[in-house]
Motif scaffolding. Structure first.
Motif, PDB file in Angstrom:
ATOM      1  N   GLU A   1      -5.508   7.982   5.374  1.00 34.15           N
ATOM      2  CA  GLU A   1      -6.619   7.433   4.581  1.00 34.15           C
ATOM      3  C   GLU A   1      -7.632   6.692   5.444  1.00 34.15           C
ATOM      4  O   GLU A   1      -8.841   6.786   5.221  1.00 34.15           O
ATOM      5  CB  GLU A   1      -6.080   6.486   3.506  1.00 34.15           C
ATOM      6  CG  GLU A   1      -6.083   7.098   2.132  1.00 34.15           C
ATOM      7  CD  GLU A   1      -6.108   6.036   1.053  1.00 34.15           C
ATOM      8  OE1 GLU A   1      -7.198   5.724   0.534  1.00 34.15           O
ATOM      9  OE2 GLU A   1      -5.025   5.543   0.727  1.00 34.15           O
TER      10      GLU A   1
ATOM     11  N   THR B   1      -2.229   9.534  -4.368  1.00 31.13           N
ATOM     12  CA  THR B   1      -3.651   9.288  -4.627  1.00 31.13           C
ATOM     13  C   THR B   1      -4.207   8.285  -3.612  1.00 31.13           C
ATOM     14  O   THR B   1      -3.533   7.333  -3.229  1.00 31.13           O
ATOM     15  CB  THR B   1      -3.836   8.723  -6.049  1.00 31.13           C
ATOM     16  OG1 THR B   1      -3.300   9.650  -6.982  1.00 31.13           O
ATOM     17  CG2 THR B   1      -5.310   8.490  -6.352  1.00 31.13           C
ATOM     18  N   ARG B   2      -5.439   8.487  -3.206  1.00 33.83           N
ATOM     19  CA  ARG B   2      -6.074   7.534  -2.291  1.00 33.83           C
ATOM     20  C   ARG B   2      -6.207   6.164  -2.960  1.00 33.83           C
ATOM     21  O   ARG B   2      -6.612   6.073  -4.107  1.00 33.83           O
ATOM     22  CB  ARG B   2      -7.454   8.050  -1.875  1.00 33.83           C
ATOM     23  CG  ARG B   2      -7.430   9.285  -0.992  1.00 33.83           C
ATOM     24  CD  ARG B   2      -8.851   9.716  -0.672  1.00 33.83           C
ATOM     25  NE  ARG B   2      -8.896  10.823   0.264  1.00 33.83           N
ATOM     26  CZ  ARG B   2      -8.857  12.103  -0.085  1.00 33.83           C
ATOM     27  NH1 ARG B   2      -8.763  12.423  -1.373  1.00 33.83           N
ATOM     28  NH2 ARG B   2      -8.898  13.055   0.822  1.00 33.83           N
ATOM     29  N   VAL B   3      -5.907   5.123  -2.203  1.00 38.70           N
ATOM     30  CA  VAL B   3      -5.934   3.781  -2.791  1.00 38.70           C
ATOM     31  C   VAL B   3      -6.728   2.783  -1.954  1.00 38.70           C
ATOM     32  O   VAL B   3      -7.013   1.672  -2.420  1.00 38.70           O
ATOM     33  CB  VAL B   3      -4.501   3.234  -2.994  1.00 38.70           C
ATOM     34  CG1 VAL B   3      -3.714   4.117  -3.949  1.00 38.70           C
ATOM     35  CG2 VAL B   3      -3.760   3.099  -1.663  1.00 38.70           C
ATOM     36  N   LEU B   4      -7.113   3.121  -0.736  1.00 37.65           N
ATOM     37  CA  LEU B   4      -7.655   2.112   0.172  1.00 37.65           C
ATOM     38  C   LEU B   4      -9.145   1.847   0.001  1.00 37.65           C
ATOM     39  O   LEU B   4      -9.611   0.749   0.313  1.00 37.65           O
ATOM     40  CB  LEU B   4      -7.394   2.514   1.624  1.00 37.65           C
ATOM     41  CG  LEU B   4      -5.969   2.303   2.141  1.00 37.65           C
ATOM     42  CD1 LEU B   4      -5.895   2.675   3.610  1.00 37.65           C
ATOM     43  CD2 LEU B   4      -5.509   0.868   1.931  1.00 37.65           C
TER      44      LEU B   4
ATOM     45  N   HIS C   1      -1.280  11.120   0.923  1.00 38.97           N
ATOM     46  CA  HIS C   1      -2.110  10.336   1.832  1.00 38.97           C
ATOM     47  C   HIS C   1      -1.312   9.158   2.374  1.00 38.97           C
ATOM     48  O   HIS C   1      -0.898   8.275   1.638  1.00 38.97           O
ATOM     49  CB  HIS C   1      -3.367   9.832   1.124  1.00 38.97           C
ATOM     50  CG  HIS C   1      -4.322  10.921   0.779  1.00 38.97           C
ATOM     51  ND1 HIS C   1      -5.222  11.431   1.684  1.00 38.97           N
ATOM     52  CD2 HIS C   1      -4.487  11.631  -0.357  1.00 38.97           C
ATOM     53  CE1 HIS C   1      -5.914  12.395   1.123  1.00 38.97           C
ATOM     54  NE2 HIS C   1      -5.484  12.531  -0.122  1.00 38.97           N
TER      55      HIS C   1
ATOM     56  N   ASP D   1     -11.093   1.151  -2.370  1.00 34.18           N
ATOM     57  CA  ASP D   1     -11.443   0.017  -3.229  1.00 34.18           C
ATOM     58  C   ASP D   1     -10.497  -1.170  -3.048  1.00 34.18           C
ATOM     59  O   ASP D   1     -10.522  -2.107  -3.847  1.00 34.18           O
ATOM     60  CB  ASP D   1     -11.437   0.455  -4.696  1.00 34.18           C
ATOM     61  CG  ASP D   1     -12.467   1.545  -4.975  1.00 34.18           C
ATOM     62  OD1 ASP D   1     -13.563   1.477  -4.392  1.00 34.18           O
ATOM     63  OD2 ASP D   1     -12.163   2.461  -5.757  1.00 34.18           O
ATOM     64  N   ASP D   2      -9.669  -1.122  -2.020  1.00 30.75           N
ATOM     65  CA  ASP D   2      -8.725  -2.211  -1.773  1.00 30.75           C
ATOM     66  C   ASP D   2      -9.496  -3.463  -1.340  1.00 30.75           C
ATOM     67  O   ASP D   2     -10.214  -3.459  -0.339  1.00 30.75           O
ATOM     68  CB  ASP D   2      -7.728  -1.800  -0.685  1.00 30.75           C
ATOM     69  CG  ASP D   2      -6.589  -2.785  -0.540  1.00 30.75           C
ATOM     70  OD1 ASP D   2      -6.865  -3.981  -0.296  1.00 30.75           O
ATOM     71  OD2 ASP D   2      -5.428  -2.380  -0.669  1.00 30.75           O
TER      72      ASP D   2
ATOM     73  N   ASN E   1       1.436   6.376  -7.160  1.00 30.99           N
ATOM     74  CA  ASN E   1       0.312   7.218  -7.574  1.00 30.99           C
ATOM     75  C   ASN E   1       0.426   8.639  -7.029  1.00 30.99           C
ATOM     76  O   ASN E   1      -0.559   9.379  -7.047  1.00 30.99           O
ATOM     77  CB  ASN E   1      -1.005   6.579  -7.128  1.00 30.99           C
ATOM     78  CG  ASN E   1      -1.320   5.313  -7.883  1.00 30.99           C
ATOM     79  OD1 ASN E   1      -1.739   5.340  -9.030  1.00 30.99           O
ATOM     80  ND2 ASN E   1      -1.096   4.175  -7.244  1.00 30.99           N
TER      81      ASN E   1
ATOM     82  N   THR F   1       0.838  -1.203   0.000  1.00 34.61           N
ATOM     83  CA  THR F   1       0.000   0.000   0.000  1.00 34.61           C
ATOM     84  C   THR F   1       0.869   1.247   0.000  1.00 34.61           C
ATOM     85  O   THR F   1       0.574   2.228  -0.706  1.00 34.61           O
ATOM     86  CB  THR F   1      -0.933   0.002   1.224  1.00 34.61           C
ATOM     87  OG1 THR F   1      -1.711  -1.199   1.217  1.00 34.61           O
ATOM     88  CG2 THR F   1      -1.868   1.208   1.195  1.00 34.61           C
TER      89      THR F   1
ATOM     90  N   ARG G   1       1.990   1.726  -3.490  1.00 28.37           N
ATOM     91  CA  ARG G   1       0.925   2.261  -4.350  1.00 28.37           C
ATOM     92  C   ARG G   1       0.742   3.759  -4.120  1.00 28.37           C
ATOM     93  O   ARG G   1       0.531   4.517  -5.069  1.00 28.37           O
ATOM     94  CB  ARG G   1      -0.382   1.518  -4.079  1.00 28.37           C
ATOM     95  CG  ARG G   1      -0.380   0.076  -4.604  1.00 28.37           C
ATOM     96  CD  ARG G   1      -1.527  -0.707  -4.024  1.00 28.37           C
ATOM     97  NE  ARG G   1      -2.818  -0.182  -4.446  1.00 28.37           N
ATOM     98  CZ  ARG G   1      -3.953  -0.443  -3.811  1.00 28.37           C
ATOM     99  NH1 ARG G   1      -3.955  -1.173  -2.710  1.00 28.37           N
ATOM    100  NH2 ARG G   1      -5.088   0.057  -4.267  1.00 28.37           N
ATOM    101  N   HIS G   2       0.820   4.169  -2.873  1.00 30.54           N
ATOM    102  CA  HIS G   2       0.771   5.607  -2.592  1.00 30.54           C
ATOM    103  C   HIS G   2       1.895   6.338  -3.325  1.00 30.54           C
ATOM    104  O   HIS G   2       1.687   7.401  -3.922  1.00 30.54           O
ATOM    105  CB  HIS G   2       0.914   5.858  -1.085  1.00 30.54           C
ATOM    106  CG  HIS G   2      -0.371   5.747  -0.328  1.00 30.54           C
ATOM    107  ND1 HIS G   2      -0.444   5.197   0.932  1.00 30.54           N
ATOM    108  CD2 HIS G   2      -1.642   6.097  -0.644  1.00 30.54           C
ATOM    109  CE1 HIS G   2      -1.691   5.232   1.356  1.00 30.54           C
ATOM    110  NE2 HIS G   2      -2.432   5.765   0.417  1.00 30.54           N
TER     111      HIS G   2
END
Length: 369
Positions: free
Chosen positions: A218, A177-180, A213, A182-183, A174, A167, A170-171
């Protein structure tokens, strides 16, 4: 056609796509033949010297795909994928490639494999966050199978810490960008965040970008939308505090608690008093802040106040002894008098000013009781 030799020849060409296409055309008898011949071939090749071993490393992605497609049992496949000479692959690409040959396996078989792969994960080595991210060679395939099959993953700290590190990545990739939201692993991971070892580095990670974030940020944001239950985060923090942890492990949960900004009515006074005897410094500071807030709201009972002061006074750190002395000094006479016995260790301390202040307050409180 000799299916075993054909598979070995296609492995040698280095074309994953060609190998996958060929494997998907094999019948069950051909796959059984490959399953018998493949391990023996690999063992023989390993004994052929350094150059042969180096070539195995180069071809590891193809060996992994062939074994995943042809070996029969989930335990056999899990063992094959965890062979030391076959581990050095690009993990995300490997997960896609191996998953491409598992689609025709029964759902329960794939669930079994997912559980076995999660159970075999080992914690990432200590070091920088990025070095730990780079070590996640087995995590992506295990996670892909958990997501694809919907199986409940077994308890394994390495799976949780791996999710945190992925995670973080991914942050970074991106740019904040918010990623959680839809995780697909979030619901599995949320309660385990507060139990697993090895998650602190990732939870604390912050590149310093404006508007970036973090995982903690998040999670707090998601409580406002209802995606994450706020009470679950508060309860999780308390459970982590009570379980015992060092300063580094406590830090992200202290930060999360503060970001959640609990109301005075949400403060678990008893739990915060219970952590005082052994908590690391950041957690002691948080506990004192929250206990003072509870006291100001009239929610800290006299017995808990006395227990808290005593826990502080018996700490070896002088600053905590001083905090106990000040707390009694600032308390109303009746309340302070109930806790005056807690000052006993302060009266033996080797700091004259602290010892004398403790003696003065103890004497005054006894008179007022």
């Amino acid at each position: 056609m000799n299916p075993v030799q054909e598979v070995l020849d296609r492995i040698e060409t280095g074309s994953v796509a060609g190998l996958v296409a060929f494997l998907q055309g094999l019948d069950d008898d051909d796959k059984r033949a490959v399953a018998r011949g493949l391990p023996a071939h690999l063992s023989e090749r390993r004994r052929a010297g350094f150059e042969a071993e180096r070539r195995i490393l180069e071809l590891a992605p193809l060996y992994r795909v062939a074994g995943a497609a042809c070996l029969s049992g989930a335990e056999q496949v899990a063992s094959w994928l965890n062979r030391r000479e076959l581990r050095w692959v690009e993990p995300k690409a490997d997960a896609v490639q191996v998953m491409s040959v598992l689609g025709n396996r029964p759902l329960e078989w794939r669930r079994d494999l997912a559980v076995r792969l999660v159970g075999r994960l080992r914690p990432a080595p200590s070091g920088s966050t990025w070095r730990r991210v780079e070590s996640l060679r087995a995590w992506d395939l295990a996670a892909a199978l958990v997501i694809e099959t919907g199986v409940e993953p077994p308890e394994n700290d390495a799976f949780v810490s791996g999710w945190v590190l992925r995670t973080v990545e991914r942050h970074w990739m991106n740019r904040g960008t918010r990623v959680l939201a839809d995780d697909r692993l979030l619901d599995h991971m949320l309660p385990r965040l507060f139990q697993a070892a090895g998650v602190a580095d990732g939870l604390n990670w912050n590149p310093g970008w404006e508007g970036h974030h973090t995982i903690i940020g998040e999670l707090v944001d998601l409580t406002r939308t209802g995606r994450v239950p706020r009470q679950a985060l508060l309860d999780g923090c308390v459970s982590r505090f009570l379980a015992g942890c060092d300063a580094a492990e406590a830090a992200p949960f202290v930060k999360l608690w503060r970001k959640l900004k609990p109301e005075a009515a949400e403060i678990p006074e008893t739990d915060f008093v219970r952590v005082l005897p052994s908590a690391p410094s950041p957690l002691i500071q948080l506990a004192l802040e929250e206990l003072h807030r509870a006291e100001a709201a009239g929610a800290l009972e006299v017995e808990l106040f006395a227990e808290a002061v005593q826990a502080l006074a018996y700490r070896p750190e002088k600053k905590n002894m001083a905090a106990a002395v000040k707390w009694i000094a600032d308390a109303p006479p009746a309340r302070g008098g109930a806790a005056v016995a807690a000052l006993a260790p302060v009266l033996d301390v080797d700091t004259p000013s602290l010892r004398e202040r403790g003696a003065t307050i103890a004497k005054g409180r006894r008179r007022s009781v």
